[in-house]
Design an enzyme around this catalytic site. Structure first.
Site, PDB file in Angstrom:
ATOM      1  N   ASN A  39       0.923  -1.454   0.047  1.00  0.00           N
ATOM      2  CA  ASN A  39      -0.132   0.389  -0.636  1.00  0.00           C
ATOM      3  C   ASN A  39       0.877   1.371   0.068  1.00  0.00           C
ATOM      4  O   ASN A  39       1.451   1.603  -1.267  1.00  0.00           O
ATOM      5  CB  ASN A  39      -1.106   0.562   1.130  1.00  0.00           C
ATOM      6  N   ASP A  40       0.838   2.154   1.250  1.00  0.00           N
ATOM      7  CA  ASP A  40       1.706   3.276   0.974  1.00  0.00           C
ATOM      8  C   ASP A  40       2.901   3.882   0.651  1.00  0.00           C
ATOM      9  O   ASP A  40       3.645   2.683   1.058  1.00  0.00           O
ATOM     10  CB  ASP A  40       1.417   4.316   2.337  1.00  0.00           C
ATOM     11  N   GLN A  56       4.523   0.753   2.028  1.00  0.00           N
ATOM     12  CA  GLN A  56       4.342  -0.692   2.218  1.00  0.00           C
ATOM     13  C   GLN A  56       4.206  -1.996   2.480  1.00  0.00           C
ATOM     14  O   GLN A  56       3.468  -2.009   1.480  1.00  0.00           O
ATOM     15  CB  GLN A  56       2.825  -0.089   3.253  1.00  0.00           C
ATOM     16  N   TYR A  99       4.492   1.271  10.278  1.00  0.00           N
ATOM     17  CA  TYR A  99       4.393   2.644   9.886  1.00  0.00           C
ATOM     18  C   TYR A  99       5.095   3.432   8.432  1.00  0.00           C
ATOM     19  O   TYR A  99       5.659   3.435   8.329  1.00  0.00           O
ATOM     20  CB  TYR A  99       3.149   3.277  10.263  1.00  0.00           C
ATOM     21  N   SER A 100       3.673   4.464   8.175  1.00  0.00           N
ATOM     22  CA  SER A 100       4.177   4.538   7.103  1.00  0.00           C
ATOM     23  C   SER A 100       5.166   6.308   7.196  1.00  0.00           C
ATOM     24  O   SER A 100       5.740   6.379   8.823  1.00  0.00           O
ATOM     25  CB  SER A 100       3.151   5.414   5.938  1.00  0.00           C
ATOM     26  N   ARG A 167       0.775   9.110  13.260  1.00  0.00           N
ATOM     27  CA  ARG A 167       1.681   8.642  12.511  1.00  0.00           C
ATOM     28  C   ARG A 167       1.668   9.641  11.115  1.00  0.00           C
ATOM     29  O   ARG A 167       1.368  10.923  10.971  1.00  0.00           O
ATOM     30  CB  ARG A 167       1.078   7.544  12.113  1.00  0.00           C
ATOM     31  N   ASP A 168       2.910   8.626  10.359  1.00  0.00           N
ATOM     32  CA  ASP A 168       3.074   9.125   9.114  1.00  0.00           C
ATOM     33  C   ASP A 168       3.551   9.801   9.489  1.00  0.00           C
ATOM     34  O   ASP A 168       3.580  11.332   8.182  1.00  0.00           O
ATOM     35  CB  ASP A 168       2.049   9.237   7.893  1.00  0.00           C
ATOM     36  N   GLU A 221      -4.429  11.815   7.351  1.00  0.00           N
ATOM     37  CA  GLU A 221      -3.486  10.344   7.477  1.00  0.00           C
ATOM     38  C   GLU A 221      -2.035  11.605   6.015  1.00  0.00           C
ATOM     39  O   GLU A 221      -2.626  11.986   5.234  1.00  0.00           O
ATOM     40  CB  GLU A 221      -3.688   9.171   6.718  1.00  0.00           C
TER      41      GLU A 221
END
Length: 476
Positions: A39-40, A56, A99-100, A167-168, A221
Site C-alpha cells: 500500500n502506501d 508499506q 507504518y508509513s 502517524r506518518d 493521514e
C-alpha cells in the site's frame, strides 16, 4: 536465526510456492509486490543517481498485516531492483508494524522516519486507548537495511487533545532547522496536521497545529509539505469526509490545500482540492529529485473499500501509480507523467479521427489525444470502460470489469488533451496536461478488449509499452 531472517525466509518460501506465470493481472509498467500486500509509498528519495521507492508491505497475506518497508530502487524508472525489506518490526516500540513515513537524505545517507505501531491486547477502542503510534528514527543504512532505531516521540509526547492516532511523519530541512508534519485525529473527531521542529533530529518541539476553517473529516493521514513554484502546498489524505455531489465520492480522499502565511505561525489553508477523481488513489507522497523536480507517487488502491482486486487469487495485490511530475499553474497543482516513461514506448500508431475510430490494442499502452473540434467525446477501453465528456463534465465508468467500481464524475469546461496510460489491470488518465486526473483499477477480458474514440475531430497517437524490468537482489 533473528526475527528479520525468520520472517523473510517465510516470505521467500511463500513467494516461490504461489507465483504463477499465467497471472493475467500482473502489471507491465507499474511497480507491484512480488507477493502479499502493498500500500502506501514511503521514504521516496534520490541518493546519488538512484531513486529509492519504499512502500508499506505485508508479504504474508493479501490483506494488511505485519507491515514492513518494502524496497525498490531504480536509476531510470525502466530498470528496477527489488531488495529485502529495509525495515521490519524488531523492537517493542514497533512490534505490530512498521507504518508509513519518509526519508531525509543527509550527507548522502538516508535517515528514515516512520510510525511504530503497537496494539495492546484488551477491551480497548484503539482510538483513545490501547494503541501506541510512536515516531521513530532509523539510520545506519547499509544499502539494503536500516540497523539503528531511536524512539523520538510517544503518544504522551503529543498534544493532550489528540487520540492515539498520530502517524506518518514527513521530515525535511529548512536551512539549519529540521521540520516534520504528522497526521492526527483529535478527541473531538477532527483531523489535523501537527508541525514540529528540531535542531538535532532527536528533540522535537511542537510549533503549530494545522486545520481547515471548517472540519474536514476525523483523521488526516500521510501529510506532506513542500514549496513549489513559490507556492506552499500541504497534501494529506482525510478520512471521514462525507460525499458532496461529485466531490468526495471515495471512502477516503487524497488532496491538498495551499498554505498562506507561516506554517509555524499565522496561516490559512485554502479550500481542499482532490488530487485524483478516480476510484483507486490514496496516500500520495512526494520528493524532490536532483533535477529539482517534485515527483509524486501514490498508492493505486483504496483502503477499506468494497472494490474487488482480482489479483488476490494469485497471491499478491495492489500497486503504485506511475511517477508524476508536479507543477503549479494559476494556484493549482498539475500532474504530468514522468518523461522517463517515454523510454518504454515501442511501436507507434498515429490516427486522424473524424467522428470515430476503433482498434484492438496491446494490454499495456499509452495514448495522447489532441481534441481539435467537438463539444463532446466518448472514449472506450477494455471491455466496458468508458470516459465521457459532455456538458462540461467528465465521467469515468465501468460495468462488470470494474468489480464494484461504477462511475466517477468531475467538472471540466473544455477538453483539449487526453494522456492515457493503460496497463493490464489499471488506467491513469491525465486531462488537459494534468489539470484533472482519473486513476483506477479494472479487470477486462484481454482477448475482447478494444480502444475507441468518438469525437468530431481529433488526432491521437498510441504507443505499445514494453514491460519494466525487475531484478531481485539481497534475497535469502
Amino acid at each position: 536465526m533473528n526475527v528479520r531472517t525468520q520472517n523473510l525466509l517465510c516470505a521467500c518460501q511463500k513467494l516461490e510456492g504461489i507465483q504463477n506465470k499465467s497471472d493475467p493481472w500482473r502489471p507491465e509498467f507499474h511497480v507491484s509486490p512480488p507477493v502479499g500486500w502493498m500500500n502506501d509509498p514511503n521514504g521516496l528519495c534520490q541518493i546519488g543517481d538512484t531513486h529509492h521507492l519504499f512502500f508499506q508491505y505485508s508479504p504474508f497475506d493479501t490483506k494488511p498485516g505485519l507491515n514492513y518497508w518494502g524496497h525498490f530502487s531504480t536509476r531510470d524508472f525502466v530498470h528496477y531492483t527489488y531488495q529485502e525489506p529495509a525495515l521490519c518490526s524488531d523492537e517493542q516500540f514497533d512490534c505490530h508494524g512498521v507504518y508509513s513515513g519518509s526519508v531525509l537524505v543527509e550527507n548522502g545517507q538516508p535517515l528514515a522516519f516512520y510510525t511504530g505501531n503497537v496494539k495492546k491486547v484488551g477491551a480497548y477502542d484503539y482510538v483513545e486507548e490501547g494503541r501506541e503510534h510512536n515516531t521513530i528514527l532509523a539510520q545506519g543504512w547499509d544499502g539494503c537495511h536500516f540497523h539503528q532505531k531511536t524512539l523520538l516521540l510517544r503518544n504522551e509526547d503529543y498534544p493532550e487533545n489528540v487520540t492515539c492516532h498520530v502517524r506518518d511523519p514527513k521530515v525535511w530541512k529548512e536551512q539549519d532547522t529540521y521540520c516534520m508534519v504528522l497526521g492526527a485525529r483529535r478527541k473531538d473527531d477532527v483531523g489535523e496536521v501537527l508541525f514540529y521542529q528540531s535542531t538535532d533530529l532527536l528533540h522535537w518541539e511542537l510549533k503549530n497545529s494545522l486545520v481547515t476553517e471548517k472540519p474536514l473529516g476525523y483523521m488526516w493521514e500521510c501529510p506532506d509539505y513542500f514549496v513549489l513554484d513559490g507556492v506552499s502546498v500541504l497534501t494529506f489524505s482525510p478520512q471521514g469526509v462525507p460525499a458532496d455531489g461529485f466531490r468526495f465520492q471515495n471512502i477516503y480522499q487524497s488532496g491538498y490545500c495551499v498554505l498562506h502565511g507561516d506554517i509555524g505561525g499565522d496561516y490559512t489553508l485554502s479550500e481542499f482540492r482532490e488530487l485524483d477523481a478516480g476510484f483507486d488513489f490514496y496516500a500520495p507522497q512526494t520528493y524532490q529529485d536532483e533535477q529539482g523536480r517534485r515527483i509524486l507517487i501514490g498508492w493505486l488502491g483504496m483502503p477499506d473499500s468494497d472494490y474487488g482486486y482480482a489479483e488476490k487469487a494469485y497471491g499478491w495485490t495492489q500497486m503504485q501509480t506511475i511517477p508524476r511530475v508536479l507543477s503549479v499553474r494559476d494556484g493549482a497543482l498539475y500532474q504530468q507523467p514522468l518523461p522517463e516513461l517515454q523510454a518504454l514506448r515501442r511501436s507507434a500508431f498515429r490516427i486522424q479521427v473524424e467522428e470515430s475510430s476503433e482498434m484492438r490494442c496491446a494490454p499495456a499502452y499509452e495514448t495522447d489525444i489532441r481534441v481539435e473540434e467537438g463539444d463532446h467525446l466518448t472514449l472506450r477501453f477494455g471491455t466496458d470502460g468508458v470516459l465521457e465528456w459532455k456538458d462540461g463534465m467528465v465521467t469515468l465508468s465501468f460495468g462488470e470489469s470494474g468489480l464494484g467500481r461504477t462511475s466517477r464524475t468531475a467538472p471540466l469546461e473544455q477538453l483539449k488533451r487526453i494522456q492515457l496510460f493503460c496497463d493490464t489491470s489499471s488506467i491513469e488518465i491525465f486531462l488537459n496536461d494534468g489539470a484533472l486526473v482519473f486513476t483506477s483499477r479494472f479487470y477486462a477480458d484481454p482477448v475482447a478488449s478494444v480502444f475507441s474514440v468518438a469525437v468530431q475531430k481529433a488526432e491521437f497517437i498510441m504507443w505499445e509499452l514494453q514491460p519494466i524490468s525487475i531484478r531481485k537482489e539481497n534475497l535469502l
